[in-house]
Design an enzyme around this catalytic site. Structure first.
Site, PDB file in Angstrom:
ATOM      1  N   ASP A 128       0.866  -1.312  -0.196  1.00 20.23           N
ATOM      2  CA  ASP A 128      -0.069   0.019   0.004  1.00 20.23           C
ATOM      3  C   ASP A 128       0.981   1.209  -0.086  1.00 20.23           C
ATOM      4  O   ASP A 128       1.668   1.278   0.805  1.00 20.23           O
ATOM      5  CB  ASP A 128      -1.003  -0.002   1.428  1.00 20.23           C
ATOM      6  CG  ASP A 128      -1.900  -1.248   0.952  1.00 20.23           C
ATOM      7  OD1 ASP A 128      -2.357  -1.396  -0.022  1.00 20.23           O
ATOM      8  OD2 ASP A 128      -2.366  -1.588   2.165  1.00 20.23           O
ATOM      9  N   ASP A 146      -7.142  -1.434  -4.342  1.00 17.33           N
ATOM     10  CA  ASP A 146      -8.110  -1.138  -3.107  1.00 17.33           C
ATOM     11  C   ASP A 146      -9.112  -0.134  -3.708  1.00 17.33           C
ATOM     12  O   ASP A 146     -10.375  -0.208  -3.347  1.00 17.33           O
ATOM     13  CB  ASP A 146      -7.528  -0.874  -1.844  1.00 17.33           C
ATOM     14  CG  ASP A 146      -6.623  -1.698  -1.373  1.00 17.33           C
ATOM     15  OD1 ASP A 146      -6.739  -2.918  -1.403  1.00 17.33           O
ATOM     16  OD2 ASP A 146      -5.501  -1.050  -0.555  1.00 17.33           O
TER      17      ASP A 146
END
Length: 168
Positions: A128, A146
């Site tokens: 991330d 995401d």
């Protein structure tokens, strides 16, 4: 009740969802490769882009919002197995899709899920790198996969609230 789609319509929806999934997967993996290299060049691995946005290096070994972070091979393979089962279910749903909005949404979810599965298999965690914050509050770091999953769910919700095509 929505009108039944023809075989050609079903193939069209599968094709649309598949193209979206493939584009999302490629964009996700390219963005992760680029930003992993970019952020890794900084020590600490945080790049302030704006007063409310950073590029960071976060390895999410858990699931959404960092849940289930405990470290074990069993957990990693369990999460991969669950994700694959969900992908099978989403693929069946795509095969039955009757609207472009559903095909687009499912394509985004499927592509994002595969992108995160690729990370789990390659790295044992999901990379991330997008970090938004404001007024001392941080949203958990996330990535393009995401984002497309969230947008895909939003499209499914919008489709679910639309009046049906049969007029009833």
């Amino acid at each position: 009740m929505r009108l039944a789609t023809s075989a050609a319509g079903t193939i069209s929806m599968i094709r649309l969802g598949g193209i979206v999934a493939a584009l999302v997967l490629v964009a996700d993996q390219v963005s992760k490769a680029f930003f992993l290299d970019f952020v890794a060049q900084h020590n600490p691995p945080v790049v302030a882009v704006t007063p409310f946005f950073n590029l960071v290096q976060v390895w999410n070994t858990g699931v959404s919002f960092g849940l289930f972070q405990e470290d074990s091979d069993l957990r990693s393979w369990t999460l991969i197995g669950v994700a694959v089962a969900v992908l099978v279910w989403l693929s069946i749903w795509l095969w039955r899709a009757q609207t472009r909005l559903v095909a687009l949404g499912l394509g985004g979810i499927i592509g994002g899920a595969i992108g995160n599965i690729v990370d789990r298999v390659r790295f044992g965690a999901v990379f991330d790198f997008l970090d938004f914050h404001a007024f001392g509050w941080h949203w958990p770091a996330f990535n393009l996969a995401d984002s497309t999953i969230v947008v895909g769910v939003g499209l499914l919700l919008i489709d679910g609230f639309r009046p049906n095509s049969s007029g009833t």
